[in-house]
Structure formats: structure tokens, C-alpha cells
Design an enzyme around this catalytic site. Structure first.
Site, PDB file in Angstrom:
ATOM      1  N   ASP A  21      -8.298 127.044  12.871  1.00  0.00           N
ATOM      2  CA  ASP A  21      -7.746 127.067  11.420  1.00  0.00           C
ATOM      3  C   ASP A  21      -6.401 126.308  11.249  1.00  0.00           C
ATOM      4  O   ASP A  21      -5.722 126.528  12.155  1.00  0.00           O
ATOM      5  CB  ASP A  21      -7.860 128.153  10.862  1.00  0.00           C
ATOM      6  CG  ASP A  21      -7.944 128.155   9.213  1.00  0.00           C
ATOM      7  OD1 ASP A  21      -8.169 127.115   8.806  1.00  0.00           O
ATOM      8  OD2 ASP A  21      -7.830 129.104   8.570  1.00  0.00           O
ATOM      9  N   HIS A  38      -7.693 116.881  11.967  1.00  0.00           N
ATOM     10  CA  HIS A  38      -8.907 117.397  12.741  1.00  0.00           C
ATOM     11  C   HIS A  38      -8.861 116.449  14.032  1.00  0.00           C
ATOM     12  O   HIS A  38      -9.299 116.907  15.063  1.00  0.00           O
ATOM     13  CB  HIS A  38      -9.980 116.979  11.725  1.00  0.00           C
ATOM     14  CG  HIS A  38     -10.350 117.923  10.699  1.00  0.00           C
ATOM     15  ND1 HIS A  38     -10.193 119.025  10.689  1.00  0.00           N
ATOM     16  CD2 HIS A  38     -10.542 117.576   9.528  1.00  0.00           C
ATOM     17  CE1 HIS A  38     -10.520 119.563   9.541  1.00  0.00           C
ATOM     18  NE2 HIS A  38     -10.731 118.488   8.728  1.00  0.00           N
ATOM     19  N   LEU A 132     -18.013 127.664  32.820  1.00  0.00           N
ATOM     20  CA  LEU A 132     -17.621 128.028  31.381  1.00  0.00           C
ATOM     21  C   LEU A 132     -18.812 127.374  30.724  1.00  0.00           C
ATOM     22  O   LEU A 132     -19.403 126.605  30.733  1.00  0.00           O
ATOM     23  CB  LEU A 132     -16.365 127.432  31.067  1.00  0.00           C
ATOM     24  CG  LEU A 132     -16.123 127.609  29.686  1.00  0.00           C
ATOM     25  CD1 LEU A 132     -15.711 129.072  29.448  1.00  0.00           C
ATOM     26  CD2 LEU A 132     -14.763 126.636  29.150  1.00  0.00           C
TER      27      LEU A 132
HETATM   28  C1  FPP Z   1     -10.069 124.236   9.930  1.00  0.00           C
HETATM   29  O1  FPP Z   1      -9.042 123.508   9.531  1.00  0.00           O
HETATM   30  C2  FPP Z   1     -10.837 123.294  11.102  1.00  0.00           C
HETATM   31  C3  FPP Z   1     -11.994 122.932  10.694  1.00  0.00           C
HETATM   32  C4  FPP Z   1     -12.787 123.133   9.394  1.00  0.00           C
HETATM   33  C5  FPP Z   1     -12.831 121.886  11.531  1.00  0.00           C
HETATM   34  C6  FPP Z   1     -12.484 122.078  13.069  1.00  0.00           C
HETATM   35  C7  FPP Z   1     -13.137 121.028  13.887  1.00  0.00           C
HETATM   36  C8  FPP Z   1     -12.603 120.269  14.870  1.00  0.00           C
HETATM   37  C9  FPP Z   1     -11.336 120.756  15.453  1.00  0.00           C
HETATM   38  C10 FPP Z   1     -13.533 119.251  15.569  1.00  0.00           C
HETATM   39  C11 FPP Z   1     -14.147 119.978  16.592  1.00  0.00           C
HETATM   40  C12 FPP Z   1     -14.926 119.150  17.314  1.00  0.00           C
HETATM   41  C13 FPP Z   1     -15.248 119.700  18.586  1.00  0.00           C
HETATM   42  C14 FPP Z   1     -15.903 118.744  19.606  1.00  0.00           C
HETATM   43  C15 FPP Z   1     -14.880 121.069  19.116  1.00  0.00           C
HETATM   44  P1  FPP Z   1      -8.830 123.349   7.982  1.00  0.00           P
HETATM   45  O2  FPP Z   1      -9.287 122.104   7.763  1.00  0.00           O
HETATM   46  O3  FPP Z   1      -9.690 124.527   7.412  1.00  0.00           O
HETATM   47  O4  FPP Z   1      -7.320 123.523   7.648  1.00  0.00           O
HETATM   48  P2  FPP Z   1      -6.648 123.985   6.404  1.00  0.00           P
HETATM   49  O5  FPP Z   1      -6.858 125.678   6.425  1.00  0.00           O
HETATM   50  O6  FPP Z   1      -5.040 123.938   6.950  1.00  0.00           O
HETATM   51  O7  FPP Z   1      -6.825 122.947   5.327  1.00  0.00           O
END
Ligand code: FPP
Length: 246
Positions: A21, A38, A132
Site C-alpha cells: 500500500d 505503481h 519460492l
Molecule cells: C496500493 O497502493 C497498490 C495497488 C492497488 C496496486 C499494487 C500493484 C502493483 C505494485 C503492481 C503489481 C505487479 C506485480 C507483478 C506484483 P495505492 O494505490 O492504494 O496507494 P495509496 O493508498 O497511497 O493511494
């Protein structure tokens, strides 16, 4: 002694689950659009995979996209789906090289065709790896997972495969998307939020919870080691007394 050296190898968590997050807030802090957060998150994903593989952790599960995330702005959802496709394509060879087996949980049929085909292809290409197991939770919701499990079990009762009275917690566990996987020993959530957010509600029953204010894109191997060392200082009692554990 380095943080890594202070990790007790014999008491490693077998399964680490992570709620990644803070990408959006990290991007805002850097004066950029959410999708930039992201994209920058991929470095942290690589760091934890490598860190877990090097230490000998058996399972790493990443909450990459929830069913609720479909309601985000269309541009962001499309950006995340594109990112998934490109991450799968660029990283699969590295997964193979590092003996990592890719796996996915969630309502995968909700994913765009392109994501699904690339994902299934990568899962197939890594299926014989023995190191893993990296599980991506995609279009995942724990309540939906439980509903799906209840439906499957109800069908088995209807068809006479199982008697209602013989349903126990192992039957429920087996019918979850995570069937066959051990429950997480350690759950990490980044960005200073103290919530489970519909993630593995059944499987987290006895997990140790670790929260850090670090935004996900800044999470690295040292942060992972810190979480594991913290975990190793906890006493896991599973409802028993200290003396019984002793
Ligand atoms: C949360 O941060 C993150 C997500 C909803 C997306 C996470 C996805 C990735 C890291 C890419 C994944 C790819 C792979 C291959 C694992 P947020 O957007 O909710 O952050 P905020 O709370 O600060 O708005």
C-alpha cells in the site's frame, strides 16, 4: 552484525503475505501521477522476491489488485493491467532463473484476456520450479473467496461427495483459492494503514501482523529483514499459554 545476519534461519516464516500500500501517496509526494507510483512499485516487488528467495522463505503472496480496485478511475485500472502484462513478460525469465514458481489467486476470469493469457503462460512456464512460490492476488477479495468456497462445498454436499456433518476447517481451507498452501505466518502492510482490507480473512487467523509507515515503493530488502526480525521476537501461542509453548 547486519540485520540479515541476525535472522534465525531455523525460525523463518514459511509464508509471508504483503498488502502493498501507498503507491499513490508516494507518487503524490514526488509530484507525479498515481500510475508512476505503481510503476515504481515494481522495484520493491523485485526486492522482496529476491530477498525471500535468498533467505529460503517458501511462500510469498502479494495483494496486487482487489475486486474493489476495479472501481478506481478507468485510466488507473488500465495502467495497472498494462503494468501487469509488461511485468509478467519482462520478469518471467528471472523467475525461472531464480527457481521461483508463479501462482495466482482471485477471480482470474475477471481479468482482461491479455493479462490472463500472459499470466497463465508464465504460471505454466514456472510450474516445475521448486524454490519460492510467488502468489499474486488479482481481482481478489477474501469474502468472494469464501463465497466461492461455500458454493463448491454446497455442490459437493448436493452431489453426495461429502456429508454436511463432515465439513470441518480443513474442508473449508482446501476449497479456498489457497487450498494446499500453508497459512501466512507473517502479514506485512505498508504505508501506515492498520487494516486487513478483505485480504485472506480465514488464512490470517493466527498470523503475526506487521505494519510499517514506509510507502510500498520505498520497501526494500532491509525493510523485509526488519519485519522478519520483528516476527522472530514474537511468541506465537495459537491460543495456548506461554508455559505450554515453552
Ligand atoms: C496500493 O497502493 C497498490 C495497488 C492497488 C496496486 C499494487 C500493484 C502493483 C505494485 C503492481 C503489481 C505487479 C506485480 C507483478 C506484483 P495505492 O494505490 O492504494 O496507494 P495509496 O493508498 O497511497 O493511494
Amino acid at each position: 552484525m547486519s540485520l540479515k545476519d541476525s535472522i534465525i534461519k531455523e525460525r523463518l516464516p514459511k509464508h509471508i503475505a504483503i498488502i502493498m500500500d501507498g503507491n499513490g501517496r508516494w507518487a503524490k509526494q514526488h509530484g507525479n501521477a498515481r500510475i508512476f507510483g505503481h510503476k515504481s512499485a515494481m522495484k520493491a516487488v523485485r526486492e522482496v522476491c529476491e530477498g525471500c528467495a535468498e533467505l529460503g522463505v517458501d511462500y510469498l503472496t502479494l495483494y496486487a489488485f482487489s475486486t474493489e480496485n476495479w472501481n478506481r478511475p478507468k485510466m488507473e485500472v488500465m495502467g495497472l493491467m498494462d503494468l501487469l502484462v509488461s511485468a509478467i513478460n519482462t520478469e518471467t525469465d528471472t523467475l525461472i532463473k531464480n527457481n521461483i514458481r508463479l501462482n495466482a489467486i482471485g477471480r482470474l476470469t475477471d481479468l482482461p484476456e491479455k493479462v490472463r493469457t500472459n499470466l497463465m503462460d508464465a504460471i505454466g512456464r514456472t510450474k516445475d520450479n521448486t524454490g519460492l512460490t510467488l502468489t499474486l492476488a488479482l481481482s481478489y477479495s477474501s469474502k468472494v473467496e469464501l463465497v466461492d468456497a461455500v458454493r463448491k462445498i454446497a455442490r459437493d454436499v448436493e452431489s453426495g461427495t461429502i456429508a454436511a456433518d463432515s465439513i470441518d476447517d480443513s474442508v473449508v481451507s482446501r476449497n479456498l483459492y489457497t487450498g494446499g498452501m500453508p497459512d501466512p505466518d507473517l502479514l506485512i502492510r505498508t504505508s501506515g494503514e492498520y487494516r486487513i482490507s478483505n485480504f485472506m480473512l480465514w488464512q490470517l487467523a493466527y498470523s503475526e501482523l506487521y505494519f510499517t509507515p514506509t510507502f510500498w515503493p520505498d520497501f526494500d530488502k532491509e525493510e523485509l529483514y526488519k519485519a522478519i526480525v520483528d516476527y522472530q521476537h514474537r511468541e506465537r501461542r495459537f491460543g495456548l499459554t506461554s508455559e505450554q509453548i515453552g
